[in-house]
Design an enzyme around this catalytic site. Sequence first.
Site, PDB file in Angstrom:
ATOM      1  CE  LYS A 206      -3.557   2.371   2.621  1.00  0.00           C
ATOM      2  NZ  LYS A 206      -4.548   2.355   3.694  1.00  0.00           N
ATOM      3  CD  GLU A 212       9.206  -5.982   7.217  1.00  0.00           C
ATOM      4  OE1 GLU A 212       8.925  -4.869   6.691  1.00  0.00           O
ATOM      5  OE2 GLU A 212       9.028  -6.213   8.430  1.00  0.00           O
ATOM      6  N   GLY A 266      -4.901  -1.720   5.021  1.00  0.00           N
ATOM      7  CA  GLY A 266      -4.088  -2.860   4.580  1.00  0.00           C
ATOM      8  C   GLY A 266      -4.753  -4.199   4.841  1.00  0.00           C
ATOM      9  NE  ARG A 267      -6.652  -3.636  10.922  1.00  0.00           N
ATOM     10  CZ  ARG A 267      -6.012  -2.479  11.022  1.00  0.00           C
ATOM     11  NH1 ARG A 267      -4.851  -2.300  10.433  1.00  0.00           N
ATOM     12  NH2 ARG A 267      -6.533  -1.478  11.722  1.00  0.00           N
ATOM     13  CD  GLU A 352      -2.001  -4.211  11.431  1.00  0.00           C
ATOM     14  OE1 GLU A 352      -0.796  -4.483  11.531  1.00  0.00           O
ATOM     15  OE2 GLU A 352      -2.573  -4.113  10.331  1.00  0.00           O
ATOM     16  CG  HIS A 383      -5.032 -35.828  17.285  1.00  0.00           C
ATOM     17  ND1 HIS A 383      -5.340 -37.011  17.907  1.00  0.00           N
ATOM     18  CD2 HIS A 383      -5.973 -35.655  16.325  1.00  0.00           C
ATOM     19  CE1 HIS A 383      -6.404 -37.553  17.326  1.00  0.00           C
ATOM     20  NE2 HIS A 383      -6.814 -36.739  16.368  1.00  0.00           N
ATOM     21  CE  LYS A 511       5.436  -0.746   9.869  1.00  0.00           C
ATOM     22  NZ  LYS A 511       4.464  -0.097   8.982  1.00  0.00           N
TER      23      LYS A 511
HETATM   24  O1  F6P Z   1       3.156  -2.827   9.812  1.00  0.00           O
HETATM   25  C1  F6P Z   1       1.800  -3.021   9.673  1.00  0.00           C
HETATM   26  C2  F6P Z   1       1.325  -2.725   8.286  1.00  0.00           C
HETATM   27  O2  F6P Z   1       1.266  -1.367   8.084  1.00  0.00           O
HETATM   28  C3  F6P Z   1      -0.015  -3.373   8.036  1.00  0.00           C
HETATM   29  O3  F6P Z   1      -1.073  -2.624   8.513  1.00  0.00           O
HETATM   30  C4  F6P Z   1       0.017  -3.542   6.560  1.00  0.00           C
HETATM   31  O4  F6P Z   1      -0.938  -4.461   6.126  1.00  0.00           O
HETATM   32  C5  F6P Z   1       1.436  -4.017   6.355  1.00  0.00           C
HETATM   33  O5  F6P Z   1       2.182  -3.285   7.309  1.00  0.00           O
HETATM   34  C6  F6P Z   1       1.991  -3.829   4.979  1.00  0.00           C
HETATM   35  O6  F6P Z   1       2.003  -2.500   4.578  1.00  0.00           O
HETATM   36  P1  F6P Z   1       2.209  -2.092   3.059  1.00  0.00           P
HETATM   37  O7  F6P Z   1       1.103  -2.699   2.266  1.00  0.00           O
HETATM   38  O8  F6P Z   1       2.161  -0.599   3.044  1.00  0.00           O
HETATM   39  O9  F6P Z   1       3.545  -2.620   2.602  1.00  0.00           O
END
Ligand code: F6P
Length: 541
Positions: A206, A212, A266-267, A352, A383, A511
Amino acid sequence: MTGSQNGAALSELKKVLEGQEPVSIKAAFASDPGRFAKYHVQLDDLLFDFSKHRIDDALLGKLVQLARDSEVEAKRDKMFSGAAYNTTEHRPALHTALRNFSGEPIMVDGEDVMPDVIATREKVAAFATGIRDGSIPGATGKTITDVVNIGIGGSDLGPAMAARALTPFSSPRLRTHFVSNVDGADLGDTVAALDPATTLFIISSKTFTTLETMTNAQSARDWIVAGLGEEAVKHHFAAVSTKLDLVAKFGIGSERVFGFKDWVGGRYSMWSSIGLALVIAIGPAQFEQFLRGGFEIDTHFRQAPIEANIPMLMGLLGVLYRDIQGVSTQAVIPYDQRLGRFPAYLQQLDMESNGKSVHLDGSHVTAQTGPIVWGEPGTNGQHAFFQLIHQGTEIVPVDFLVAAEPTQADAHHHDLLLANCFAQSQALMQGRDIGEVAAQLEKGGMAPDEVKRLAPHKVFSGDRPSSTFLYRRLDPRTLGRLIALYEHRVFTMAAIWDTNPFDQWGVELGKELASKLVPIVSDAGAATDGLDSSTAGLVAH
Ligand code: F6P
């Protein structure tokens, strides 16, 4: 009474219920053969059985009143209207617009968002079709066989969960992979078996700044360049983001960039172009079924009275356990192997969204907010950790999810799956008291002393709550329905707590600190002055 502000309605209800023993589910079933008839909701093939909960008519009435007093319906309407519901980020929360098939406009700042939603969906569909039918090949002219989505959190969990859930609906010619972790093993292990000439990467972010994702994207780019040369990049990448300027800088042509708006959290974003990897896997027509499933639940959530409104009931039960009865976790157990990533997906959605400590006005909550959400598919969980759910000291409300019919699976296996699912909720509810245990042991010929010694270990208290979601089969429409149900459950709980389920400031500090530590960790000689002694000690070691 009205108490929409600061969760006042909930505080009132807690006072009313103070000191009351939880309703005995076992006793309620024994005294009322019509209990299931009263406490279930059916929406076409989807059955929501909430009869095995610690409720009776009086308590349910109070919970429904809680929803009224908390103005859940008004808040729901506000969210759907396009108003700036997410007050800390000054924007609407309009993921529902992405699955709006009503034909009605949705206005944001005086503009209907629907034409853009539909145009973006069509652009995604055209690209996905080109990858699926081979008319959009790689740089060497070879057909794409492997699609790798690079994203994390909401830009990974939804499509990854759904791609696995909908395997029987996926193109047999294409494999879909998901890389999320900055641990180089994730990308490295994924590409190890792939051919750059037949691999497409989708960079899903987003913000297009997530450490990452951007690190993995750069390494994937290097891998393509090493295998095919710089010129190949434009044929082997696509991107999904709200930040089109940043994507352009990465070197991905605009025809392969799929946008969405910042009013999609995002979620909550798998309904948007973030679903691109899924659209490629299952095709645009099945993806539309998925969206339509979500829309059906939106319609139900907006129209059904609270007493028969599945997500509102889910939310009210969630508040009852989490806050009124102090239960800290919620297990989600799909008796559906392909829903293996569903609990992880719900973890982000719920934790979240509802992992908050302040009300909308910034004052501290007095309630217990979001539960810890966890789970694994049944029957495997039986189990592993079910022992604690049956006999531990912690009460764990369970959501069981199961299909009436298998999708591409053996019918006999499925009968065993169903029987196990129903048996677990039955056992949790009924339990087995000491008299029954002793009688059973005596019947088996055990000596009285041994019966006395062993019986307490074999007692199940029962009265342990669960919901069961029973649907015809796991297909795109059903999956869309299930996700939307949980989204609105989360919303309902936040509406009662008067918290914001659409921001996530709690992830920022980690972060920020990580970015400060990167140069220190990377340079063996870097000074650790100013760091706390633990962090300095870890870096030094
Ligand atoms: O760190 C949390 C977050 O901001 C989430 O809310 C989001 O889904 C995820 O990181 C990934 O963010 P992006 O889509 O901006 O890479």
